[in-house]
Write a protein that holds these residues in place. Structure first.
Motif, PDB file in Angstrom:
ATOM      1  N   ALA A   1       0.824  -1.214   0.000  1.00 44.92           N
ATOM      2  CA  ALA A   1       0.000   0.000   0.000  1.00 44.92           C
ATOM      3  C   ALA A   1       0.854   1.259   0.000  1.00 44.92           C
ATOM      4  CB  ALA A   1      -0.928   0.001   1.214  1.00 44.92           C
ATOM      5  N   ASN A   2       2.056   1.187   0.587  1.00 43.15           N
ATOM      6  CA  ASN A   2       2.873   2.414   0.696  1.00 43.15           C
ATOM      7  C   ASN A   2       4.349   2.209   0.384  1.00 43.15           C
ATOM      8  OD1 ASN A   2       3.487   0.922   2.942  1.00 43.15           O
ATOM      9  ND2 ASN A   2       2.564   2.357   4.408  1.00 43.15           N
ATOM     10  N   PHE A   3       4.796   0.996   0.079  1.00 37.81           N
ATOM     11  CA  PHE A   3       6.151   0.689  -0.369  1.00 37.81           C
ATOM     12  C   PHE A   3       7.228   1.318   0.524  1.00 37.81           C
ATOM     13  CE2 PHE A   3       3.563  -0.125  -4.115  1.00 37.81           C
ATOM     14  CZ  PHE A   3       4.079  -1.351  -4.540  1.00 37.81           C
ATOM     15  N   PRO A   4       7.315   0.892   1.774  1.00 39.49           N
ATOM     16  CA  PRO A   4       8.288   1.493   2.686  1.00 39.49           C
ATOM     17  C   PRO A   4       9.741   1.248   2.306  1.00 39.49           C
ATOM     18  CG  PRO A   4       7.237  -0.424   3.693  1.00 39.49           C
ATOM     19  CD  PRO A   4       6.479  -0.127   2.444  1.00 39.49           C
ATOM     20  N   LEU A   5      10.080   0.093   1.718  1.00 32.04           N
ATOM     21  CA  LEU A   5      11.484  -0.202   1.417  1.00 32.04           C
ATOM     22  C   LEU A   5      12.048   0.682   0.299  1.00 32.04           C
ATOM     23  CD1 LEU A   5      11.577  -4.090   1.798  1.00 32.04           C
ATOM     24  CD2 LEU A   5      12.240  -2.323   3.439  1.00 32.04           C
ATOM     25  N   PRO A   6      11.352   0.855  -0.845  1.00 35.86           N
ATOM     26  CA  PRO A   6      11.893   1.792  -1.836  1.00 35.86           C
ATOM     27  C   PRO A   6      11.926   3.235  -1.337  1.00 35.86           C
ATOM     28  CG  PRO A   6       9.758   0.915  -2.541  1.00 35.86           C
ATOM     29  CD  PRO A   6      10.202   0.100  -1.379  1.00 35.86           C
ATOM     30  N   LYS A   7      10.964   3.612  -0.497  1.00 36.63           N
ATOM     31  CA  LYS A   7      11.011   4.962   0.062  1.00 36.63           C
ATOM     32  C   LYS A   7      12.225   5.121   0.977  1.00 36.63           C
ATOM     33  CE  LYS A   7       6.554   7.142  -0.073  1.00 36.63           C
ATOM     34  NZ  LYS A   7       5.537   7.818   0.747  1.00 36.63           N
ATOM     35  N   ALA A   8      12.521   4.099   1.764  1.00 33.39           N
ATOM     36  CA  ALA A   8      13.705   4.164   2.613  1.00 33.39           C
ATOM     37  C   ALA A   8      14.969   4.278   1.770  1.00 33.39           C
ATOM     38  CB  ALA A   8      13.769   2.934   3.511  1.00 33.39           C
ATOM     39  N   MET A   9      15.021   3.551   0.649  1.00 35.82           N
ATOM     40  CA  MET A   9      16.204   3.635  -0.212  1.00 35.82           C
ATOM     41  C   MET A   9      16.386   5.027  -0.786  1.00 35.82           C
ATOM     42  SD  MET A   9      17.273   1.472  -3.661  1.00 35.82           S
ATOM     43  CE  MET A   9      17.611  -0.079  -2.854  1.00 35.82           C
ATOM     44  N   LEU A  10      15.288   5.674  -1.217  1.00 37.23           N
ATOM     45  CA  LEU A  10      15.468   6.997  -1.819  1.00 37.23           C
ATOM     46  C   LEU A  10      15.927   8.024  -0.793  1.00 37.23           C
ATOM     47  CD1 LEU A  10      12.995   9.304  -1.379  1.00 37.23           C
ATOM     48  CD2 LEU A  10      11.730   7.687  -2.786  1.00 37.23           C
ATOM     49  N   TRP A  11      15.585   7.819   0.487  1.00 41.01           N
ATOM     50  CA  TRP A  11      16.062   8.742   1.522  1.00 41.01           C
ATOM     51  C   TRP A  11      17.465   8.374   2.020  1.00 41.01           C
ATOM     52  CZ3 TRP A  11      10.549   8.032   3.399  1.00 41.01           C
ATOM     53  CH2 TRP A  11       9.741   9.111   3.019  1.00 41.01           C
ATOM     54  N   ASN A  12      17.693   7.075   2.246  1.00 44.83           N
ATOM     55  CA  ASN A  12      18.958   6.652   2.840  1.00 44.83           C
ATOM     56  C   ASN A  12      20.086   6.515   1.823  1.00 44.83           C
ATOM     57  OD1 ASN A  12      17.699   6.436   5.351  1.00 44.83           O
ATOM     58  ND2 ASN A  12      17.175   4.274   5.053  1.00 44.83           N
ATOM     59  N   GLU A  13      19.739   6.068   0.618  1.00 52.88           N
ATOM     60  CA  GLU A  13      20.755   5.835  -0.418  1.00 52.88           C
ATOM     61  C   GLU A  13      20.268   6.407  -1.753  1.00 52.88           C
ATOM     62  OE1 GLU A  13      22.745   1.695   0.247  1.00 52.88           O
ATOM     63  OE2 GLU A  13      20.581   1.461   0.594  1.00 52.88           O
ATOM     64  N   PRO A  14      20.114   7.733  -1.829  1.00 44.58           N
ATOM     65  CA  PRO A  14      19.538   8.316  -3.045  1.00 44.58           C
ATOM     66  C   PRO A  14      20.334   8.002  -4.311  1.00 44.58           C
ATOM     67  CG  PRO A  14      20.478  10.018  -1.619  1.00 44.58           C
ATOM     68  CD  PRO A  14      20.434   8.760  -0.823  1.00 44.58           C
ATOM     69  N   GLN A  15      21.659   7.929  -4.200  1.00 47.06           N
ATOM     70  CA  GLN A  15      22.436   7.645  -5.401  1.00 47.06           C
ATOM     71  C   GLN A  15      22.187   6.227  -5.911  1.00 47.06           C
ATOM     72  OE1 GLN A  15      23.834   9.990  -7.190  1.00 47.06           O
ATOM     73  NE2 GLN A  15      22.991  11.295  -5.563  1.00 47.06           N
ATOM     74  N   GLN A  16      21.990   5.285  -4.976  1.00 46.82           N
ATOM     75  CA  GLN A  16      21.664   3.926  -5.410  1.00 46.82           C
ATOM     76  C   GLN A  16      20.293   3.885  -6.085  1.00 46.82           C
ATOM     77  OE1 GLN A  16      23.885   1.733  -5.539  1.00 46.82           O
ATOM     78  NE2 GLN A  16      25.388   2.700  -4.192  1.00 46.82           N
ATOM     79  N   MET A  17      19.334   4.615  -5.521  1.00 42.52           N
ATOM     80  CA  MET A  17      18.021   4.668  -6.160  1.00 42.52           C
ATOM     81  C   MET A  17      18.119   5.296  -7.546  1.00 42.52           C
ATOM     82  SD  MET A  17      14.840   3.993  -6.316  1.00 42.52           S
ATOM     83  CE  MET A  17      14.182   3.515  -4.718  1.00 42.52           C
ATOM     84  N   HIS A  18      18.917   6.359  -7.684  1.00 39.98           N
ATOM     85  CA  HIS A  18      19.086   6.961  -9.011  1.00 39.98           C
ATOM     86  C   HIS A  18      19.737   5.979  -9.984  1.00 39.98           C
ATOM     87  CE1 HIS A  18      17.497  10.935  -8.489  1.00 39.98           C
ATOM     88  NE2 HIS A  18      18.256  11.180  -7.430  1.00 39.98           N
ATOM     89  N   ARG A  19      20.691   5.210  -9.515  1.00 36.64           N
ATOM     90  CA  ARG A  19      21.307   4.198 -10.392  1.00 36.64           C
ATOM     91  C   ARG A  19      20.269   3.191 -10.864  1.00 36.64           C
ATOM     92  NH1 ARG A  19      25.566   0.401  -9.896  1.00 36.64           N
ATOM     93  NH2 ARG A  19      25.029   0.010  -7.711  1.00 36.64           N
ATOM     94  N   LEU A  20      19.438   2.739  -9.935  1.00 38.11           N
ATOM     95  CA  LEU A  20      18.383   1.783 -10.282  1.00 38.11           C
ATOM     96  C   LEU A  20      17.400   2.392 -11.268  1.00 38.11           C
ATOM     97  CD1 LEU A  20      16.772  -0.832  -9.944  1.00 38.11           C
ATOM     98  CD2 LEU A  20      15.813   0.111  -7.829  1.00 38.11           C
ATOM     99  N   LEU A  21      16.960   3.600 -11.000  1.00 37.09           N
ATOM    100  CA  LEU A  21      15.967   4.243 -11.863  1.00 37.09           C
ATOM    101  C   LEU A  21      16.515   4.497 -13.260  1.00 37.09           C
ATOM    102  CD1 LEU A  21      14.469   6.723  -9.259  1.00 37.09           C
ATOM    103  CD2 LEU A  21      13.271   4.775 -10.284  1.00 37.09           C
TER     104      LEU A  21
END
Length: 348
Positions: free
Chosen positions: A159-179
């Motif tokens: 319903a709210n996807f807590p793990l990807p949200k945590a990644m974008l806050w804690n490891e934004p560069q990793q999330m950008h690499r994934l995206l």
């Protein structure tokens, strides 16, 4: 094309009546779909069989005077082709055996070959386009990078996807690499669909509305813009119109319009008149009846259709649709009432 209303409306050209197609128009509310899915044995077996995918794509067109067909597939085909092990648990929705949780997981991701791991989708597009024989246009589609990343990191629906949200806050560069990896994969996948015969392309940003404004611009809008730019630069797709739909993100319509897309989906929480004021006259608007209205009587559906048509007004550039997908409990005769009302009332 025997019926090009949808494509003309997407170009904001005059039409004889408002075109209509519906998200999830091929699905569980149709008994013939349920029979074909039972024949296939599972949802993924249905998706990966081009002939059966063609059959269920065409089923709603046999019942209703729809103005477009949409490829029957799933947004999670791309991450599945990346090796994440997509499977569907009965009553629980999609799950991945190999979710993306670390930099090493991202390193292992490759860009799928649309004519390799995803050849079954391209074969379905080619088969559907042949069987349509110009009756109506065919829409290809993919999930947005942010929406796909939600499932890839969470490993399942939420319903709210807590793990990807945590990644974008804690490891934004990793999330950008994934995206970025996902955006390049989606652009390639959509361009291949265009080459195979899709006449319009749609990107579903189902979970964009979960993001706060600053995060939406950084982690969703940025990559939607990247996809549109790559498609417009690709000779296979540069002439194919692109529709973006970010559910729950109506406040970002001006930014979405600025990507260079041709059309925008609008959910049912905003009047089309307000959306039109935000994006101007040169972007097509698609929507935006509340899907729950299909539970109402045919008379009530007709009144709601009239309200949506009036909200947009008589100017060109409106494609009638729901604000999200048809739910499985809808009666097919209510869909028939909607389609008939759109054509009749918009012509009048």
């Amino acid at each position: 094309m025997k019926n090009d209303r949808f494509l003309r409306a997407l170009r904001c050209e005059p039409v004889d009546c408002t075109p209509v197609w519906l998200m999830r128009q091929a699905g569980r509310y149709l008994p013939e779909y349920r029979a074909t899915r039972a024949q296939a044995g599972s949802f993924m077996a249905l998706c990966t069989n081009p002939e059966l995918a063609c059959e269920v794509t065409l089923q709603p067109l046999r019942r209703f005077a729809l103005d477009a067909a949409i490829l029957f597939s799933d947004i999670l085909t791309v991450p599945d082709a990346m090796g994440l092990g997509l499977h569907f648990a009965e009553g629980e929705g999609p799950k991945f055996r190999n979710p993306v949780r670390s930099a090493a997981d991202i390193d292992r991701l490759g860009q799928p070959d649309p004519e390799g791991e995803l050849r079954y989708v391209m074969d379905a597009v080619r088969t559907i386009r042949r069987e349509l024989d110009g009756r109506v246009p065919l829409i290809g589609f993919a999930g947005s990078p942010w929406t796909l990343a939600c499932y890839m990191v969470q490993g399942e629906g939420s319903a709210n996807f807590p793990l990807p949200k945590a990644m974008l806050w804690n490891e934004p560069q990793q999330m950008h690499r994934l995206l970025d990896i996902v955006a390049r994969s989606v652009a390639s996948y959509l361009a291949a669909q265009a080459a195979a015969g899709a006449q319009a392309l749609m990107v579903f940003d189902t979970w964009g509305g979960l993001l706060a404004p600053a995060q939406f611009q950084e982690f969703s809008l940025r990559y939607l813009g990247q996809i549109v730019a790559e498609l417009k630069a690709d000779p296979r797709a540069r002439e194919v119109p692109v529709i973006l739909f970010s559910k729950g993100a109506n406040g970002h319509l001006p930014g979405l319009a600025a990507t260079g897309c041709n059309g925008l989906g609008v959910d049912w929480t905003m009047d089309l008149s307000s959306a039109r004021a935000l994006v101007g006259p040169h972007i097509a608007l698609q929507g935006n009846l509340d899907p729950a209205a299909l539970q109402a009587s045919p008379e009530a559906i007709r009144r709601e259709v009239a309200r949506v048509l009036a909200s947009h007004g008589k100017n060109p550039g409106h494609i009638f649709n729901l604000g999200h997908g048809i739910t499985p409990d809808v009666k097919p005769e209510h869909v028939a009432a909607l389609v008939e009302a759109v054509h009749e009332l918009s012509q009048a």
